[in-house]
Each structure stands twice: as structure tokens, then as C-alpha cells.
Design an enzyme around this catalytic site. Structure first.
Site, short mmCIF file in Angstrom:
data_model
loop_
_atom_site.label_atom_id
_atom_site.label_comp_id
_atom_site.label_asym_id
_atom_site.label_seq_id
_atom_site.Cartn_x
_atom_site.Cartn_y
_atom_site.Cartn_z
N ARG A 234 0.98 -1.59 -0.05
CA ARG A 234 0.25 -0.35 0.06
C ARG A 234 0.74 1.23 0.28
O ARG A 234 1.95 1.33 0.91
CB ARG A 234 -0.95 -0.39 1.27
N GLU A 263 -3.05 7.68 -4.42
CA GLU A 263 -3.05 7.09 -5.81
C GLU A 263 -4.62 7.61 -6.34
O GLU A 263 -4.94 7.24 -7.46
CB GLU A 263 -2.79 5.86 -5.90
N HIS A 295 -1.44 0.06 -9.67
CA HIS A 295 -2.20 -0.76 -8.78
C HIS A 295 -2.32 -1.78 -9.62
O HIS A 295 -3.55 -2.27 -9.72
CB HIS A 295 -2.78 -0.23 -8.28
#
Ligand code: NAD
Length: 334
Positions: A234, A263, A295
Site C-alpha cells: 500500500r 493514488e 495498482h
């Protein structure tokens, strides 16, 4: 049951519709992220299905509760974006997909390592431009290098196995030791030792108060010169500004990211005709030794199928018994 899916893309619809082929549930797809401003889109739904950048905070949960939502079905493993305490107070259950394909994320981790090490992101453009010079492209053999894995759960363990296949020495850091990792020959060490000794460090622990910004200036100051840092966990596991400083100073040799702290405003969208307003992200993009993917580590056929199937299994169980299979709650975490 009636389900509203937030942050939905065409691929979510494809895989969720396949998992719900018998049409047991009525599924409504919404493109916006879930937050307190968009929660009203779930009107009439008993279940909302959400992803990594939806914001399921107290305000959002309050609105969902008023609308009659009973279950938050996360279609991901991490649940750092849910206020579990508020969910408990509002008697809204939360479930997730604890495991889908650890291989998807582990293999993407290796893609970042190999791509960065052999400068594939730069070689691709150079060769297309008719420039066959090798200047600046020297890499290193992975064989014999020391790799540190932070978080030796499902993904960290598979990633470790891949590095073992390359003949790497293995270091591990976790709050609990994993027998599979010990059997692979990993030595559990503290974070300082890992950063001092490793050529590559890869992050695979969840984001929680203990791991928030765990990679900061202090830890980076102890890192082996030229360390390659990879984060597919993360974004907020690392302090982005501190990492930028370490890259500028040359302490960090390279950086591979699949996740980024901010993000939510960038990833999963086509912003190619927009101005990027995030100066830290823009700075990261200027480094030749930084490789960022948006991601996508989870993004394989197998993982998407497993995510959709487990999500529908969770919802089926909830509709029959009032409990999902993979629930997360404050009690269970404690
Ligand atoms: P997991 O629960 O199997 O493993 C997590 C490990 O981290 C566990 O061994 C746990 O003990 C350890 N851990 C917990 N707190 C820690 C701490 N303070 N310090 C060190 N270790 C700690 O989870 P997993 O399936 O391996 O996934 C790991 C993380 O990867 C997820 O939490 C998620 O954030 C991230 N992830 C990213 C993607 C992606 O597409 N980029 C996809 C899936 C998961």
C-alpha cells in the site's frame, strides 16, 4: 439481493456477471468511487461492493446505514479504507477477499525488479527510437544477492519463493514468523538489519497504524547504498518525500511502485490529457531509476475470477445466514 458496485470498470462487470451467472443477485454498476458524496447512488441496495480507493469512513457508513445497507463487500484483500469501528456501531457487516492469487502480485513484484534492474522501461523506448546504445543499462545478477521481504504472509511467501529460485539470500521481517519462509532458509531480522544488508527490499505487509510510513528517512539512512525498494503493498507504507530525498542522494538505487499514497486521485483513470497536479508524483516520474505501475499487480485473469467468485460466495452466504464467509471486524482483528 440488490448490490451496488462502486468504482466499477468494464472488467469488474465482466467477472462479477460471470460469477453471478445464475442471476441470484441484482447488480448495479456505478463508476464513481464510494464516499460520502456518492453514497446516495446505493439507494435501494442492501449490499455495496467496493474496491481499494473507495472511502468507507464514518460519514459514508452513516448514509449507507440510513439507506438500508447491511453489508460492505470488499472486492480486495486490504481493508485499510474502512472505518471498522463505525461499521460495527452501525451494525453493517464488512467482508473481503482475503486470498485470490498471491501469484499475481508476487509475479508483478518480480516484473518490477527485473524491469528496473535491466532498465526495460528505458530500453523499450530507446530501441523503438533506433537507439541501440547500452550506456546506462548495466544491471546486476540477482543470483547471490540479498533480498528482504517485509510481511511474510501469502504474497510475501510466494514472492520469497520466486527470489529463492533466482538463488538469492533471503531476509524476512514480520510480527510472526512463517514456517514456509523459515523452510526456504529465510532469516528473520529487524527492519534496520534488513535495510543495512539487503540489495532489494520488497514490501508485502498490510497498511495499519504500525506500518504507516514505516519506510522513512531514518530507515533509509541505514539502507545499503544503492538499495532497490519495491512496494506492491500500500502506498502509505513509505514516506514518499523521504524516498524522493533518498533517490536524489543516491542512497536508493532504484524504486518500483505499484501503489502510491495519493493514488486515489490518479490510478485506474485515463488522465493522459490532464495536468498532473500531484507534485510528488510528478517528481517521481522524472527519475530514470523509478518504475511505477498503477495498482495493477492483482490484474490477472485468475485473480479477477477468484475475486469475483469469492465476492459472490460472501454475498450468497450473507443472504442465507446473515454472515459472510470472510468477515472482518474490530473483534476479529483484536
Ligand atoms: P497476508 O495477511 O497474507 O500477509 C500480511 C503479512 O503482514 C502477515 O504475515 C502479517 O503478520 C504481516 N504483518 C502485519 N503487520 C505487520 C507489521 N506491523 N510489520 C510487519 N509485518 C506485518 O496478506 P497478503 O495477502 O500477503 O497481502 C499483503 C498486502 O498486499 C495486503 O495487505 C495489501 O495491502 C497488498 N496487496 C496489494 C495488491 C496489489 O494489487 N498491489 C493486491 C493484493 C494485496
Amino acid at each position: 439481493m440488490r448490490i451496488t458496485v462502486f468504482s466499477s470498470k468494464a472488467y469488474d462487470q465482466l467477472f462479477l456477471d460471470a460469477a453471478n451467472a445464475d442471476q441470484s443477485h441484482e447488480i448495479f454498476y456505478q463508476e464513481p468511487h464510494l464516499n460520502s458524496s456518492t453514497a446516495s447512488l446505493a439507494k435501494g441496495a442492501e449490499i455495496v461492493c467496493v474496491f481499494v480507493n473507495d472511502i468507507i469512513d464514518r460519514d459514508t457508513l452513516k448514509i449507507l446505514k440510513k439507506q438500508g445497507v447491511k453489508l460492505i463487500a470488499m472486492r480486495c484483500a486490504g481493508f485499510n479504507n474502512v472505518d471498522l469501528k463505525a461499521a460495527d456501531e452501525f451494525n453493517i457487516k464488512v467482508c473481503r477477499v482475503p486470498a485470490y492469487s498471491p501469484y499475481s502480485v508476487a509475479e508483478h513484484t518480480l516484473a518490477l525488479v527485473l524491469g528496473l534492474n535491466r532498465h526495460l522501461h528505458r530500453a523499450y523506448n530507446r530501441v523503438r527510437d533506433g537507439n541501440f546504445s547500452l550506456n546506462g543499462f548495466i544491471g546486476f545478477d540477482l543470483h547471490g544477492k540479498t533480498v528482504g521481504i517485509v510481511g511474510t504472509g501469502k504474497i510475501g511467501t510466494v514472492t520469497m519463493g520466486l527470489f529463492k529460485g533466482f538463488g538469492c539470500k533471503l531476509l524476512a521481517y514480520d510480527v510472526a514468523k512463517n514456517t514456509d519462509c523459515l523452510n526456504m532458509g529465510a532469516n528473520y531480522v529487524d527492519l534496520d538489519t534488513m535495510f543495512k544488508q539487503s540489495d532489494i527490499v520488497s514490501l508485502h505487509c498490510p497498511l495499519n497504524p504500525a506500518t504507516h510510513n514505516m519506510v522513512d528517512a531514518n530507515l533509509l539512512s541505514k539502507a545499503k547504498q544503492g538499495l532497490m525498494l519495491i512496494n506492491t503493498g500500500r502506498g502509505a507504507l513509505i514516506n514518499t518525500q523521504d524516498v524522493i530525498e533518498a533517490l536524489k542522494a543516491g542512497r536508493l538505487g532504484s524504486l518500483g511502485l505499484d501503489v502510491y499514497e495519493e493514488e486515489a486521485d490518479l490510478f485506474f483513470e485515463d488522465l493522459s490529457t490532464h495536468v498532473i497536479r500531484d507534485d510528488q508524483f510528478a517528481r517521481l516520474m522524472t527519475f530514470p531509476n523509478v518504475l511505477v505501475t498503477g495498482h495493477q499487480a492483482f490484474f490477472t485473469q485468475e485473480a479477477l475470477s477468484a475475486i469475483a467468485e469469492t465476492t459472490i460466495e460472501n454475498i450468497n452466504a450473507f443472504s442465507k445466514s446473515g454472515s459472510a464467509i470472510h468477515e472482518v471486524s474490530i473483534d476479529r482483528l483484536a
